[in-house]
Design a protein around this motif. Structure first.
Motif, PDB file in Angstrom:
ATOM      1  N   GLU A  29       0.852  -1.181   0.000  1.00  0.00           N
ATOM      2  CA  GLU A  29       0.000   0.000   0.000  1.00  0.00           C
ATOM      3  C   GLU A  29       0.892   1.237   0.000  1.00  0.00           C
ATOM      4  O   GLU A  29       1.996   1.206   0.526  1.00  0.00           O
ATOM      5  CB  GLU A  29      -0.936   0.008   1.205  1.00  0.00           C
ATOM      6  N   GLU A  30       0.403   2.303  -0.624  1.00  0.00           N
ATOM      7  CA  GLU A  30       1.198   3.530  -0.715  1.00  0.00           C
ATOM      8  C   GLU A  30       1.294   4.232   0.639  1.00  0.00           C
ATOM      9  O   GLU A  30       2.342   4.725   1.012  1.00  0.00           O
ATOM     10  CB  GLU A  30       0.578   4.463  -1.748  1.00  0.00           C
ATOM     11  N   ALA A  31       0.210   4.298   1.370  1.00  0.00           N
ATOM     12  CA  ALA A  31       0.194   4.963   2.677  1.00  0.00           C
ATOM     13  C   ALA A  31      -0.132   3.949   3.761  1.00  0.00           C
ATOM     14  O   ALA A  31      -0.959   3.066   3.558  1.00  0.00           O
ATOM     15  CB  ALA A  31      -0.832   6.082   2.687  1.00  0.00           C
ATOM     16  N   PRO A  44      -7.561   4.136  -1.319  1.00  0.00           N
ATOM     17  CA  PRO A  44      -6.159   3.750  -1.088  1.00  0.00           C
ATOM     18  C   PRO A  44      -5.520   3.284  -2.395  1.00  0.00           C
ATOM     19  O   PRO A  44      -6.177   2.719  -3.261  1.00  0.00           O
ATOM     20  CB  PRO A  44      -6.262   2.609  -0.075  1.00  0.00           C
ATOM     21  N   ARG A  45      -4.235   3.531  -2.542  1.00  0.00           N
ATOM     22  CA  ARG A  45      -3.502   3.094  -3.725  1.00  0.00           C
ATOM     23  C   ARG A  45      -2.702   1.847  -3.373  1.00  0.00           C
ATOM     24  O   ARG A  45      -1.900   1.849  -2.450  1.00  0.00           O
ATOM     25  CB  ARG A  45      -2.567   4.181  -4.209  1.00  0.00           C
ATOM     26  N   LEU A  65      -5.187  -7.174   2.970  1.00  0.00           N
ATOM     27  CA  LEU A  65      -4.949  -5.836   3.485  1.00  0.00           C
ATOM     28  C   LEU A  65      -5.901  -5.628   4.654  1.00  0.00           C
ATOM     29  O   LEU A  65      -7.118  -5.673   4.490  1.00  0.00           O
ATOM     30  CB  LEU A  65      -5.204  -4.796   2.396  1.00  0.00           C
ATOM     31  N   GLY A  66      -5.332  -5.427   5.827  1.00  0.00           N
ATOM     32  CA  GLY A  66      -6.159  -5.215   7.013  1.00  0.00           C
ATOM     33  C   GLY A  66      -6.360  -3.733   7.275  1.00  0.00           C
ATOM     34  O   GLY A  66      -5.434  -2.936   7.121  1.00  0.00           O
TER      35      GLY A  66
END
Length: 72
Positions: A29-31, A44-45, A65-66
């Motif tokens: 994930e980007e962030a 989200p990216r 992805l949590g």
């Protein structure tokens, strides 16, 4: 449907615990933190690196992805 259909219990299925998770180098994930103002949305990216050996072998690659929130 009203609140009468709300479920007030949860169950953790075997094998779906949140312990022992490992990061992957091919899915990220980007962030790692994100603040979403009230009555707003965020996108989200996520990145999949298909050039790595783990993703180029036959078979299925699986990642999760949590998301955790701290809203009242």
């Amino acid at each position: 449907m009203g609140d009468s259909d709300a479920v007030t219990t949860t169950e953790l299925l075997p094998g779906y615990g949140q312990t022992g998770a490992d990061d992957t180098n091919w899915f990220r994930e980007e962030a790692t933190t994100l603040t979403v103002p009230a009555h707003s949305a965020a996108t989200p990216r996520l990145t999949l690196d298909a050039t790595l050996p783990e993703t180029r072998t036959p078979g299925r690659c699986t990642a999760a992805l949590g998301l955790v929130h701290d809203t009242p």
